[in-house]
Design a protein around this motif. Structure first.
Motif, PDB file in Angstrom:
ATOM      1  N   LEU A 189       9.539 -14.013  40.016  1.00 23.69           N
ATOM      2  CA  LEU A 189      10.658 -14.376  40.891  1.00 23.69           C
ATOM      3  C   LEU A 189      11.005 -13.734  42.177  1.00 23.69           C
ATOM      4  CD1 LEU A 189      13.483 -15.066  38.117  1.00 23.69           C
ATOM      5  CD2 LEU A 189      12.060 -16.871  39.136  1.00 23.69           C
ATOM      6  N   LEU A 190      10.145 -12.647  42.213  1.00 27.90           N
ATOM      7  CA  LEU A 190      10.236 -11.682  43.343  1.00 27.90           C
ATOM      8  C   LEU A 190       9.683 -12.240  44.656  1.00 27.90           C
ATOM      9  CD1 LEU A 190       9.338  -8.347  41.520  1.00 27.90           C
ATOM     10  CD2 LEU A 190      11.539  -9.189  42.003  1.00 27.90           C
ATOM     11  N   PRO A 191      10.300 -12.085  45.669  1.00 22.99           N
ATOM     12  CA  PRO A 191       9.622 -12.229  47.104  1.00 22.99           C
ATOM     13  C   PRO A 191       8.470 -12.034  47.317  1.00 22.99           C
ATOM     14  CG  PRO A 191      11.776 -11.433  47.394  1.00 22.99           C
ATOM     15  CD  PRO A 191      11.639 -10.871  46.124  1.00 22.99           C
ATOM     16  N   LYS A 192       7.634 -12.945  47.988  1.00 19.98           N
ATOM     17  CA  LYS A 192       6.341 -12.557  48.336  1.00 19.98           C
ATOM     18  C   LYS A 192       6.319 -11.095  49.240  1.00 19.98           C
ATOM     19  CE  LYS A 192       1.999 -14.567  50.091  1.00 19.98           C
ATOM     20  NZ  LYS A 192       1.247 -15.747  50.889  1.00 19.98           N
ATOM     21  N   LYS A 193       5.340 -10.333  49.073  1.00 21.44           N
ATOM     22  CA  LYS A 193       5.166  -9.155  49.706  1.00 21.44           C
ATOM     23  C   LYS A 193       4.159  -9.216  50.957  1.00 21.44           C
ATOM     24  CE  LYS A 193       4.386  -7.399  45.715  1.00 21.44           C
ATOM     25  NZ  LYS A 193       4.224  -6.359  44.707  1.00 21.44           N
ATOM     26  N   GLU A 194       4.441  -8.724  51.968  1.00 24.82           N
ATOM     27  CA  GLU A 194       3.536  -8.505  52.995  1.00 24.82           C
ATOM     28  C   GLU A 194       2.319  -7.942  52.738  1.00 24.82           C
ATOM     29  OE1 GLU A 194       4.346  -5.234  56.353  1.00 24.82           O
ATOM     30  OE2 GLU A 194       6.085  -5.662  55.465  1.00 24.82           O
ATOM     31  N   GLU A 195       1.214  -8.325  53.440  1.00 21.79           N
ATOM     32  CA  GLU A 195      -0.231  -8.045  53.273  1.00 21.79           C
ATOM     33  C   GLU A 195      -0.352  -6.685  52.955  1.00 21.79           C
ATOM     34  OE1 GLU A 195      -3.879  -8.198  51.600  1.00 21.79           O
ATOM     35  OE2 GLU A 195      -2.503  -9.798  51.738  1.00 21.79           O
ATOM     36  N   ALA A 196       0.104  -6.008  54.083  1.00 23.24           N
ATOM     37  CA  ALA A 196      -0.013  -4.271  53.771  1.00 23.24           C
ATOM     38  C   ALA A 196       0.612  -3.655  52.761  1.00 23.24           C
ATOM     39  CB  ALA A 196       0.737  -3.838  55.169  1.00 23.24           C
ATOM     40  N   ILE A 197       1.404  -4.342  52.085  1.00 20.22           N
ATOM     41  CA  ILE A 197       2.244  -3.635  50.888  1.00 20.22           C
ATOM     42  C   ILE A 197       1.005  -4.202  49.685  1.00 20.22           C
ATOM     43  CG2 ILE A 197       4.172  -3.790  49.434  1.00 20.22           C
ATOM     44  CD1 ILE A 197       4.644  -2.320  51.936  1.00 20.22           C
ATOM     45  N   VAL A 198       0.727  -5.429  49.649  1.00 26.17           N
ATOM     46  CA  VAL A 198      -0.281  -5.745  48.910  1.00 26.17           C
ATOM     47  C   VAL A 198      -1.577  -4.788  48.778  1.00 26.17           C
ATOM     48  CG1 VAL A 198      -1.558  -7.707  47.979  1.00 26.17           C
ATOM     49  CG2 VAL A 198       0.569  -8.108  48.729  1.00 26.17           C
ATOM     50  N   GLU A 199      -1.883  -4.451  50.095  1.00 23.58           N
ATOM     51  CA  GLU A 199      -2.949  -3.663  50.028  1.00 23.58           C
ATOM     52  C   GLU A 199      -2.881  -2.166  49.390  1.00 23.58           C
ATOM     53  OE1 GLU A 199      -6.641  -1.623  51.019  1.00 23.58           O
ATOM     54  OE2 GLU A 199      -6.184  -3.808  50.878  1.00 23.58           O
ATOM     55  N   ILE A 200      -1.728  -1.593  49.831  1.00 21.27           N
ATOM     56  CA  ILE A 200      -1.581  -0.291  49.400  1.00 21.27           C
ATOM     57  C   ILE A 200      -1.284  -0.452  47.523  1.00 21.27           C
ATOM     58  CG2 ILE A 200       0.120   1.530  48.967  1.00 21.27           C
ATOM     59  CD1 ILE A 200       1.161   0.738  51.780  1.00 21.27           C
ATOM     60  N   GLU A 201      -0.790  -1.494  47.079  1.00 15.64           N
ATOM     61  CA  GLU A 201      -1.037  -1.508  45.559  1.00 15.64           C
ATOM     62  C   GLU A 201      -2.437  -2.061  45.221  1.00 15.64           C
ATOM     63  OE1 GLU A 201       3.432  -4.087  45.373  1.00 15.64           O
ATOM     64  OE2 GLU A 201       1.568  -5.055  45.357  1.00 15.64           O
ATOM     65  N   ARG A 202      -3.438  -2.569  45.875  1.00 20.58           N
ATOM     66  CA  ARG A 202      -4.567  -2.701  45.254  1.00 20.58           C
ATOM     67  C   ARG A 202      -5.293  -1.308  45.303  1.00 20.58           C
ATOM     68  NH1 ARG A 202      -5.999  -5.920  49.214  1.00 20.58           N
ATOM     69  NH2 ARG A 202      -5.437  -7.850  48.404  1.00 20.58           N
ATOM     70  N   TYR A 203      -5.109  -0.667  46.479  1.00 22.56           N
ATOM     71  CA  TYR A 203      -5.549   0.684  46.412  1.00 22.56           C
ATOM     72  C   TYR A 203      -5.345   1.445  45.332  1.00 22.56           C
ATOM     73  CZ  TYR A 203      -7.105   5.279  48.357  1.00 22.56           C
ATOM     74  OH  TYR A 203      -7.672   6.623  48.535  1.00 22.56           O
TER      75      TYR A 203
END
Length: 215
Positions: A13-27
């Protein structure tokens, strides 16, 4: 603790995060860097939006994830954050630059236990966020609590340590047993603090929120 199906449901249900944040999570996943889980960070950000702090002190930058999330959620806030691991500190610098949050975030390199004089230059703070070495939580609290503003609050992450603080099962690793005892001692000390009242929220690894009594 909340069961996994409920966690997954709420996360969807959480809002979609911007790609830069997704990249940090991936790292963080790929390099085993501990960052706040989705529900914990969203809970903290929601609370901060209610408090509307102007200055935040974060103990434990890691790669800058939580500082960047706070900066994005609160465009008026300034965050001073401390990291002692050089590799993580350098990666945090990269991500702060990439996310255009360098005007809001001051990164300090060093051991937070040795940086009291440097941090004082940036005080007072409206929020103290403790998310570093778990065995040193009380020392962080006592060192930096005096730098809080009159209505300042203290947030401590990982106070339930994957639920291990409440387990009755034997823990084989001596280091983990000792760490659990230190977190338990911190929690008990925090809950009995004469000047602060605290609530522990059992999401993620547990978040403690402390505010001055009588406020």
């Amino acid at each position: 603790m909340v069961n996994e199906e409920m966690i997954q449901y709420v996360e969807r249900l959480l809002p979609k995060k911007e790609e830069a944040i997704v990249e940090i999570e991936r790292y963080a996943r790929e390099h085993n860097v501990p960052i706040m889980d989705a529900l914990s960070i969203e809970t903290m950000l929601h609370m901060l939006k209610l408090v509307q702090p102007m200055r935040i002190l974060e103990i434990g930058t890691a790669i800058g994830y939580s500082a960047i999330r706070m900066a994005k959620a609160l465009p008026h806030v300034h965050i001073v954050t401390i990291e002692r691991d050089e590799e993580r500190y350098k990666q945090a610098l990269v991500y702060v630059e990439q996310t255009n949050t360098k005007e809001q975030i001051t990164l300090l390199f060093g051991d937070a236990l040795d940086m009291g004089d440097e941090v004082k230059k940036h005080a007072p703070f409206d929020v103290l966020f403790i998310d570093a070495a778990k065995g040193q939580y009380r020392r962080f609290f006592e060192l930096y609590e005096p730098l809080l503003s009159e209505r300042g609050i203290i947030i401590t992450d990982n106070v339930l340590f994957k639920g291990l603080v409440a387990t009755h099962e034997p823990i084989e690793q001596k280091r983990i047993r000792q760490l659990i005892k230190k977190i338990q001692a911190y929690n008990e000390w925090l809950m009995a603090h004469p000047r602060y009242e605290t609530v522990i929220i059992p999401i993620g690894d547990g978040i403690a929120i402390s505010r001055k009594r009588g406020e």
